[in-house]
Design a protein around this motif. Structure first.
Motif, PDB file in Angstrom:
ATOM      1  N   ASN A  38       0.847  -1.207   0.000  1.00  0.00           N
ATOM      2  CA  ASN A  38       0.000   0.000   0.000  1.00  0.00           C
ATOM      3  C   ASN A  38       0.880   1.255   0.000  1.00  0.00           C
ATOM      4  OD1 ASN A  38      -2.868  -1.269   0.723  1.00  0.00           O
ATOM      5  ND2 ASN A  38      -1.349  -2.214   2.039  1.00  0.00           N
ATOM      6  N   GLU A  40       0.918   3.925  -1.654  1.00  0.00           N
ATOM      7  CA  GLU A  40       0.280   5.234  -1.817  1.00  0.00           C
ATOM      8  C   GLU A  40      -0.783   5.500  -0.747  1.00  0.00           C
ATOM      9  OE1 GLU A  40       1.553   7.228  -4.028  1.00  0.00           O
ATOM     10  OE2 GLU A  40       2.904   5.629  -4.668  1.00  0.00           O
ATOM     11  N   LYS A  41      -0.964   4.572   0.160  1.00  0.00           N
ATOM     12  CA  LYS A  41      -2.017   4.707   1.169  1.00  0.00           C
ATOM     13  C   LYS A  41      -1.404   4.783   2.563  1.00  0.00           C
ATOM     14  CE  LYS A  41      -5.300   2.095  -1.683  1.00  0.00           C
ATOM     15  NZ  LYS A  41      -6.177   0.896  -1.755  1.00  0.00           N
ATOM     16  N   LYS A  42      -0.893   5.964   2.897  1.00  0.00           N
ATOM     17  CA  LYS A  42      -0.180   6.127   4.158  1.00  0.00           C
ATOM     18  C   LYS A  42      -1.099   5.950   5.369  1.00  0.00           C
ATOM     19  CE  LYS A  42       3.149   8.947   4.621  1.00  0.00           C
ATOM     20  NZ  LYS A  42       3.972  10.166   4.779  1.00  0.00           N
ATOM     21  N   LYS A  43      -2.372   6.347   5.222  1.00  0.00           N
ATOM     22  CA  LYS A  43      -3.291   6.190   6.353  1.00  0.00           C
ATOM     23  C   LYS A  43      -3.525   4.718   6.663  1.00  0.00           C
ATOM     24  CE  LYS A  43      -5.880  10.500   6.504  1.00  0.00           C
ATOM     25  NZ  LYS A  43      -7.227  11.126   6.521  1.00  0.00           N
ATOM     26  N   LYS A  44      -3.499   3.887   5.643  1.00  0.00           N
ATOM     27  CA  LYS A  44      -3.676   2.453   5.859  1.00  0.00           C
ATOM     28  C   LYS A  44      -2.498   1.907   6.662  1.00  0.00           C
ATOM     29  CE  LYS A  44      -5.339  -1.621   3.407  1.00  0.00           C
ATOM     30  NZ  LYS A  44      -5.718  -2.195   2.093  1.00  0.00           N
ATOM     31  N   SER A 133      -4.382  -5.758   5.643  1.00  0.00           N
ATOM     32  CA  SER A 133      -5.234  -4.651   6.079  1.00  0.00           C
ATOM     33  C   SER A 133      -5.049  -4.395   7.574  1.00  0.00           C
ATOM     34  CB  SER A 133      -6.698  -4.988   5.814  1.00  0.00           C
ATOM     35  OG  SER A 133      -7.103  -6.062   6.648  1.00  0.00           O
TER      36      SER A 133
END
Length: 234
Positions: A38, A40-44, A133
């Motif tokens: 992930n 590009e998904k730093k919040k994840k 996740s």
């Protein structure tokens, strides 16, 4: 005065777990796994790290509650032999502290009572590599606490020996405090990676470079607590 002494003892023991190389390594593995999938998904990544930490916190708390209840079951025996039991745990603290100090001078990966055995670490890596996740990170955290047991149980045992006499309700705030200190470095690592101040790979490299120092700090703290218990300072 007794509360101040207990505070000092519990804080010192919690700090031993806080600088534990095992749990730092586990968190870094989680973050690297999530970052790889992930990017590009730093919040994840943030949520996965925090979910893992919360699970580890709850896992430690569960261990503590079970131990408090176990000690409480043998209340009468413990009361009659309290001095001897205290000295026994003091010796345990000094022995594990001595092993931590040994790892500073003669480090060996997977050392007995100070690090997760290599075979367990290999299994833990396989479990962590399946994380996709934050929910997966949370449930994996519970499983990983089992693997952290060999290198984190001694400080918790010594702490519980002190607070178990307070009963469940009296011991619970101390357990919450102990675990909060224990996971604080993990929270800091997750936040600085999320904010982009460094990378999980850099944290892993820092941990590997300073692993002897981490063992030294843990050893000094644990050995000092053991001596203080033998001398009846705490």
């Amino acid at each position: 005065m007794a509360d101040i002494m207990t505070l000092g003892k519990i804080t010192s023991l919690a700090l031993v777990n806080a600088v534990n190389p095992c749990q730092i390594a586990m968190l870094v593995l989680v973050l690297v796994t999530i970052l790889t999938r992930n990017q590009e998904k730093k919040k994840k990544v943030l949520f996965a790290g925090l979910a893992f930490i919360i699970a580890v916190y709850i896992g430690y708390l569960f261990y503590g509650i079970v131990l408090v209840q176990l000690f409480s079951t043998f209340t009468e025996f413990l009361r009659q032999s309290s001095v001897y039991i205290k000295y026994a745990f003091a010796v345990v603290a000094m022995l594990v502290g001595g092993l931590q100090l040994k790892d500073f001078f003669f480090y060996k990966k997977g050392s007995f009572a100070t690090e997760t055995p290599i075979w367990m670490m290999t299994k833990a890596k396989r479990i962590i590599e399946r994380i996709t996740s934050p929910v997966g990170a949370f449930f994996t955290g519970f499983i990983i606490t089992l693997f952290l047991g060999p290198c984190t149980m001694a400080p918790l045992l010594v702490a519980v020996q002190t607070i178990s006499q307070l009963g469940f309700l009296g011991a619970l705030p101390w357990l919450l405090y102990f675990n909060l200190i224990a996971v604080t470095p993990l929270i800091i690592i997750t936040l600085i990676i999320y904010r982009g101040f460094t990378t999980a790979e850099n944290i892993a490299q820092w941990r590997n470079r300073n692993i002897r120092i981490l063992h030294l700090i843990a050893g000094i703290l644990l050995f000092s607590v053991g001596i203080a218990m033998l001398m009846n300072w705490i």
